[in-house]
Design a protein around this motif. Structure first.
Motif, mmCIF file in Angstrom:
data_model
loop_
_atom_site.group_PDB
_atom_site.id
_atom_site.type_symbol
_atom_site.label_atom_id
_atom_site.label_comp_id
_atom_site.label_asym_id
_atom_site.label_seq_id
_atom_site.Cartn_x
_atom_site.Cartn_y
_atom_site.Cartn_z
ATOM 1 N N GLY A 21 31.989 -24.287 158.260
ATOM 2 C CA GLY A 21 31.735 -23.719 158.307
ATOM 3 C C GLY A 21 30.476 -22.117 157.293
ATOM 4 O O GLY A 21 30.682 -21.894 157.065
ATOM 5 N N PHE A 22 30.858 -23.712 156.201
ATOM 6 C CA PHE A 22 29.660 -22.832 154.872
ATOM 7 C C PHE A 22 28.150 -23.298 155.288
ATOM 8 O O PHE A 22 27.668 -23.871 155.736
ATOM 9 C CB PHE A 22 29.959 -24.175 153.754
ATOM 10 C CG PHE A 22 29.519 -23.801 152.602
ATOM 11 C CD1 PHE A 22 29.808 -23.209 151.583
ATOM 12 C CD2 PHE A 22 28.267 -24.707 152.243
ATOM 13 C CE1 PHE A 22 29.416 -23.024 150.347
ATOM 14 C CE2 PHE A 22 27.028 -24.751 151.020
ATOM 15 C CZ PHE A 22 27.534 -23.594 150.117
ATOM 16 N N ARG A 23 28.068 -22.376 154.441
ATOM 17 C CA ARG A 23 26.958 -21.747 154.657
ATOM 18 C C ARG A 23 26.017 -21.286 153.930
ATOM 19 O O ARG A 23 27.012 -20.277 152.844
ATOM 20 C CB ARG A 23 27.011 -20.105 156.110
ATOM 21 C CG ARG A 23 27.282 -20.466 157.584
ATOM 22 C CD ARG A 23 25.975 -22.016 157.707
ATOM 23 N NE ARG A 23 26.163 -22.086 159.431
ATOM 24 C CZ ARG A 23 27.555 -23.017 159.915
ATOM 25 N NH1 ARG A 23 28.068 -23.481 158.691
ATOM 26 N NH2 ARG A 23 27.517 -22.902 160.829
ATOM 27 N N THR A 24 24.832 -21.263 153.653
ATOM 28 C CA THR A 24 24.059 -20.897 152.123
ATOM 29 C C THR A 24 22.929 -20.496 152.273
ATOM 30 O O THR A 24 22.512 -19.076 151.337
ATOM 31 C CB THR A 24 22.958 -22.371 151.090
ATOM 32 O OG1 THR A 24 22.018 -22.066 152.858
ATOM 33 C CG2 THR A 24 24.338 -23.042 151.697
ATOM 34 N N GLY A 25 22.931 -19.534 153.392
ATOM 35 C CA GLY A 25 21.723 -18.512 153.860
ATOM 36 C C GLY A 25 21.020 -18.857 153.242
ATOM 37 O O GLY A 25 19.937 -19.894 153.159
ATOM 38 N N PRO A 26 20.144 -17.637 152.820
ATOM 39 C CA PRO A 26 18.329 -17.521 151.920
ATOM 40 C C PRO A 26 19.175 -18.366 150.723
ATOM 41 O O PRO A 26 17.777 -19.357 149.945
ATOM 42 C CB PRO A 26 18.186 -16.378 151.558
ATOM 43 C CG PRO A 26 19.556 -15.384 151.851
ATOM 44 C CD PRO A 26 20.345 -16.357 152.494
ATOM 45 N N VAL A 27 19.526 -18.778 150.397
ATOM 46 C CA VAL A 27 19.854 -19.090 148.824
ATOM 47 C C VAL A 27 19.096 -20.682 148.883
ATOM 48 O O VAL A 27 18.824 -21.818 148.316
ATOM 49 C CB VAL A 27 21.543 -19.247 148.557
ATOM 50 C CG1 VAL A 27 21.637 -20.309 147.188
ATOM 51 C CG2 VAL A 27 21.991 -17.900 147.863
ATOM 52 N N GLY A 28 20.611 -21.746 150.173
ATOM 53 C CA GLY A 28 19.637 -22.921 150.193
ATOM 54 C C GLY A 28 18.052 -22.987 150.367
ATOM 55 O O GLY A 28 17.986 -24.726 149.333
ATOM 56 N N PRO A 29 17.202 -23.110 151.175
ATOM 57 C CA PRO A 29 15.523 -22.950 151.056
ATOM 58 C C PRO A 29 15.541 -22.767 149.234
ATOM 59 O O PRO A 29 14.443 -23.366 149.363
ATOM 60 C CB PRO A 29 14.989 -21.886 152.321
ATOM 61 C CG PRO A 29 16.455 -21.508 152.916
ATOM 62 C CD PRO A 29 17.211 -21.830 152.313
#
Length: 441
Positions: free
Chosen positions: A361-369
């Motif tokens: 369930g881990f999500r990076t949101g806009p940080v990843g891109p």
């Protein structure tokens, strides 16, 4: 010869001229490469030779040239049992040489004699042995007290300029160079403390002992008179010599044809040259202690040597660790088969961790891109930050270098983790492990 044959001949002559021109260019380039490589090797060799000398120069400027740093270095020796024992023995011998037992005891007032006899205890067959044991006990009490620590630091602070003179040819003070090969420290204040304790314990005649100045040997070596000339030169160079060594090594790397391989070889060469300095200091320690006079305490001399050279060994270990870290970094970022294999394992491990995190369930949101887009710049910023931490760290050790390298490695792993493709960026499986739905076009 017809026109066609003449045209073909001209074409062939032109081709031959082109080939000869290319051959000459290759030969000229080869000569230039050989010249650059030779100059690079010369600069790197000189830099590797100057690296250990730079460490000694930094030590000379830092320990011998800086009074506060010197006092901080030798201060802990006051609590060293071997130093305390040696100083107590020297103070006891100095006092016993100035005590006429029979005449002094005969002058003791009648009222004080019971107290003196009680303090001395059973005299047995030897009055001198009993008095020596009594004096030794008081001397040991002095060197084990806080007063001795203060005396030791104050004396060394006053003596620092003379130690500078003894080792480098400048300064003056309580430390003196005897016979060209021995550095001694005056223990008069310690003897005065012992005399006072003897008086306080009932041996009032000890107050009649005149002022005593006895010397404690700090350093002794047959070649110290010769070595101080070179040490003085290194002290003048100070921290500029390490900078010169670094500039020469960097220049050699920039002139080299295969820079990455040169960085690896140079970093290891610097580590080896500084490691040889550490080995030399260990070998010299054995030789130094073996040649001490019988009257000098081996254990105390070893404690002084180890304390005085502690900063040298710290710098040696730091440079060796730094050389190994730089060599590994240069090798791992290269194009070699094994280096690519290690990087592949590194990236695969991070991708696996990211996949597991996405399934949880881990999500990076806009940080990843964002991280993925600026990954290179972020990596260089972290490298520059690690370098600044190292440069701004006061007296870094080998463990500090290793710690900074590990922290940098961890932060780079975090960057790779965030930059990896995952469900948080719309490209990975959902929490149940199912592949993402196709996007509308």
């Amino acid at each position: 010869m017809g026109p066609a044959e003449q045209a073909e001949l001209a074409r062939l002559r032109g081709r031959v001229a082109e080939l000869e021109a290319e051959r000459g260019s290759v030969r000229g380039g080869g000569r230039r490469h050989r010249g650059r490589s030779f100059l690079a090797v010369v600069l790197i060799v000189i830099g590797c030779i100057l690296a250990p000398l730079g460490i000694v120069a930094s030590w000379a400027a830092d320990q011998v040239g800086d009074t506060d740093r010197y006092v901080d270095t030798v201060g802990p020796l006051a609590s060293n049992p071997d130093i305390q024992k040696a100083v107590a023995n020297r103070a006891t011998n100095a006092i016993m040489q100035r005590i006429d037992l029979q005449s002094l005891l005969s002058e003791v007032p009648t009222d004080d004699r019971p107290l003196v006899e009680k303090s001395l205890g059973k005299l047995g067959d030897s009055l001198e042995d009993a008095v020596r044991s009594f004096v030794q006990d008081k001397a040991q009490g002095v060197v084990a007290s806080d007063a001795f620590e203060n005396i030791w630091k104050q004396t060394n602070r006053k003596a620092h300029s003379a130690l500078d003179k003894a080792l480098t040819g400048s300064g003056g003070g309580a430390v003196k160079l005897e016979g060209g090969d021995t550095v001694t420290l005056d223990l008069g204040p310690v003897v005065e403390q012992v005399k006072q304790r003897l008086v306080d314990s009932g041996l009032t005649v000890a107050a009649r002992i005149p002022e005593v100045h006895t010397d404690y040997t700090l350093v002794t070596n047959d070649n110290i008179g010769k070595a101080k000339t070179y040490l003085r030169l290194l002290q003048v160079m100070g921290n500029w010599l390490p900078v010169l060594a670094l500039v020469l090594v960097a220049g050699g790397v920039l002139l080299s044809v295969r820079r990455r391989r040169t960085v690896v070889a140079t970093a290891l060469a610097v580590a080896v040259s500084c490691g040889l300095l550490g080995i030399g200091l260990r070998v010299f320690r054995v030789i130094y202690l073996d040649r001490l006079p019988a009257s000098v305490s081996q254990d105390a001399a070893a404690a002084v040597y180890d304390t005085m050279t502690h900063f040298l060994f710290t710098m040696v270990r730091m440079v060796v660790a730094l050389g190994v870290v730089v060599a590994l970094a240069a090798w791992l970022t290269g194009r070699g088969k094994r280096a690519r294999l290690v990087r592949g394992l590194w990236i695969s491990g991070i991708d696996g961790a990211r996949l597991t995190a996405d399934r949880a369930g881990f999500r990076t949101g806009p940080v990843g891109p964002f991280v993925r887009h600026h990954r290179t710049w972020i990596g260089w910023i972290l490298v520059v930050g690690a370098l600044l931490v190292y440069l701004l760290w006061s007296y870094p050790t080998g463990w500090v270098v290793v710690g900074i390298a590990l922290c940098l490695l961890f932060l780079l792993a975090v960057v790779e983790f965030l930059a990896a493709e995952g469900d948080g960026d719309g490209g990975g499986p959902d929490a149940a492990g199912n592949p993402p739905a196709p996007s509308a076009v």
